[in-house]
Design a protein around this motif. Structure first.
Motif: not given
Length: 440
Positions: A46-49, A81-82, A138-139, A144-145
Motif C-alpha cells: 500500500f505504501g507507494p499508493a 486498486l487499493l 463510498e470510497l 471493497v469491490e
C-alpha cells in the motif's frame, strides 16, 4: 444538497482549498503511526499508493462540493486498486478499513478547525460532516469491490491469466486493443502506455518471488521473457537482476504496448548475436545500444549477395590481398580520415594505405567515387566485420576459445618509405584525401 446555491458551494470549496494544505501529509503520517502494515513510507503493497490516493481523495471531495456532478473516475480506479493490492498480498480488509477511519478522523478535525476560524454557520458544519461521512463510506465501498474482484481468483488462476495476457500482447497479427484490455482487467493488470521487454536464455535460473507484482512473465517457452510496465528505471533494474541472479539479461527497447512484439523480437535477436560473438557478452545488454548492428545483421544472406555485387571486381585477386584491400576500404569509409590516421588504425604505413586506395579506385571504378555506392560498400563491410568477429572466450558455445586473427600489416622499411603490396617502395605524402584524389 445542503448548499443549494452554486455561489455558496464554490465559495466554501475555495475556502477549503486554501486551508487544507498539509492535510495529506498529516493523514499519511497518522496512518503510518497507527497501522503497522503501513508503517514505512514507500514500502509494502500500500505504501507507494498511499500519498497519491490521499491527495486525490481530498481534491475530489472539494471538487464535489463545488460541483456535485464532478467526474471521479480516477478516484474510483485508485480506490479499487487499493482493495486489489490488499487482496494480492493475502491480507484481509482490516488494515485498509482502519486507514479510511483514520483519514476521516484527521480530515474532520481539520474541517471543524476551519469552520471555527471562519465562524461558518452550524448548518454548514453539519452538512460538511454528513458529506464527509457519505464520501468516506463510498470510497471504502469501492475499495471493497476491488478487493472482492481480486480475491475471485486464486494465485494460480491469476498467474495463468497473466501468462495468457503476455502471450496475447506479443501475438502477431496483433490482438485487438479491447481484447487485451478485457483480459488485463480479468488479470488485474493495469495496462501501461509503454513497456520494456526482457529476455534471458533458456534454462536461466529465475527467482520468481523477486519480481514485482506488475511484471508479466513467460518462463515456460523456448524464449523466456518478462514484460516490465513503463521504462527500465534503476529500481526495475535491481528487481530484474535479483530475479535473474547469474545469467545474462537483454533489455529490449521501451516502446508503446502495441509495439512490444517487435521489441521482444529485437531482444531475442540480440541474445542470439551475443551467443554468436557479434555483440559483447555482458551481464546486462541494452538493445538500444545495438540497433544498427541488429539492422545490419537482420539478413545475412542479403549481406552476402550485396557483397558479391559490390565487391565482385576484387574476386580475381588473391585472398590475402583482397582481405587487405577490403579492410582498408572499410576503415577509410568509416573514418573518412587521412592516410596517417587510417594507417594507425590498421597498423600499416600511410603510404601502404595510399597504395591500397589507388588500387581500390582502379578496381571499383565509379563505385569508389559515387556517394550511394560508397554507402552500400560501407554497409556491406560493416556487416561482414560484425559477422566475422572472433568468437567469445570458449567459442560460440562457451568452449574452445581461439585467439583473434591479427590485422594484416606491412613492415616499414625506413622513415619516409613503406613497402607496397608488391614490395615496391613509395615516397610518403601524408596529405588529406578524398574520393576524387589520386593517392600518391
Amino acid at each position: 444538497m445542503w448548499l443549494e446555491h452554486e455561489a455558496e458551494r464554490r465559495k466554501l470549496a475555495g475556502l477549503l482549498r486554501l486551508e487544507l494544505d498539509g492535510l495529506a501529509d498529516e493523514i499519511c503520517g497518522e496512518i503510518r503511526k497507527s497501522i503497522p502494515e503501513y508503517a514505512t513510507p514507500g514500502e509494502g503493497p500500500f505504501g507507494p499508493a498511499m500519498r497519491p490516493a490521499t491527495e486525490q481523495a481530498i481534491a475530489s471531495f472539494i471538487d464535489r462540493i463545488a460541483e456535485p456532478a464532478a467526474p471521479s473516475g480516477r478516484l474510483v480506479d485508485m480506490c479499487r486498486l487499493l482493495g486489489r493490492i490488499e487482496a494480492h498480498h493475502g491480507r484481509n480488509l482490516n488494515a485498509l478499513q482502519a486507514a479510511f477511519r483514520i483519514a476521516f478522523r484527521v480530515a474532520w478535525h481539520w474541517t471543524t478547525s476551519i469552520c471555527a476560524r471562519h465562524e461558518l454557520p452550524s448548518e454548514t458544519v453539519a452538512g460538511l460532516a454528513e458529506a464527509q461521512l457519505e464520501y468516506m463510506d463510498e470510497l471504502a465501498s469501492i475499495a471493497v469491490e476491488g478487493y472482492l474482484e481480486a480475491s475471485a481468483h486464486t494465485p494460480e488462476e491469476l498467474a495463468e491469466l497473466r501468462l495468457r495476457l503476455l502471450r496475447l500482447i506479443v501475438e502477431r497479427p496483433a490482438a485487438p486493443r479491447q481484447e487485451i484490455a478485457d483480459l488485463a482487467e480479468r488479470a488485474d493488470w493495469a495496462v501501461p502506455a509503454e513497456a520494456t521487454p526482457i529476455v534471458v536464455r533458456p534454462g536461466a535460473r529465475l527467482v520468481g518471488t523477486a519480481l514485482a507484482d506488475d511484471i508479466l512473465a513467460d518462463l515456460e517457452g523456448a524464449e523466456p521473457r518478462l514484460l516490465v510496465p513503463g521504462r527500465f528505471t534503476p529500481d526495475r533494474r535491481a528487481t530484474i537482476e535479483a530475479a535473474v541472479p547469474r545469467d545474462r539479461i537483454v533489455v529490449g527497447v521501451t516502446v508503446p504496448l502495441e509495439e512490444v512484439a517487435d521489441s521482444f523480437r529485437w531482444a531475442v535477436r540480440t541474445l542470439g548475436l551475443i551467443a554468436e560473438g557479434v555483440v559483447d557478452d555482458t551481464r546486462l545488454t541494452f538493445c538500444e545500444d545495438h540497433l544498427l548492428t541488429l539492422w545490419l545483421m537482420s539478413d545475412p544472406q542479403l549481406i552476402d549477395e550485396l557483397a558479391r555485387q559490390r565487391l565482385a571486381r576484387l574476386d580475381g585477386m588473391p585472398a590475402g590481398k583482397q582481405k587487405a584491400l577490403t579492410e582498408t576500404l572499410r576503415v577509410w569509409l568509416e573514418s573518412w580520415s587521412t592516410a596517417a590516421d587510417v594507417g594507425n588504425r590498421l597498423h600499416v604505413h600511410p603510404q601502404t594505405v595510399r597504395y591500397r586506395l589507388n588500387q581500390l579506385k582502379e578496381s571499383l571504378g565509379e563505385r569508389f567515387t559515387d556517394p550511394e555506392a560508397r554507402f552500400g560498400l560501407e554497409l556491406v563491410l560493416r556487416a561482414q566485420r560484425l559477422r566475422d568477429r572472433p568468437p567469445p572466450p570458449g567459442g560460440r558455445d562457451g568452449r574452445n576459445a581461439r585467439p583473434a586473427t591479427p590485422l594484416s600489416h606491412h613492415p616499414v622499411t625506413k622513415k619516409g618509405t613503406a613497402l607496397s603490396e608488391n614490395n615496391e617502395s613509395h615516397t610518403v605524402n601524408d596529405r588529406p584525401y578524398g574520393p576524387g584524389t589520386r593517392y600518391r
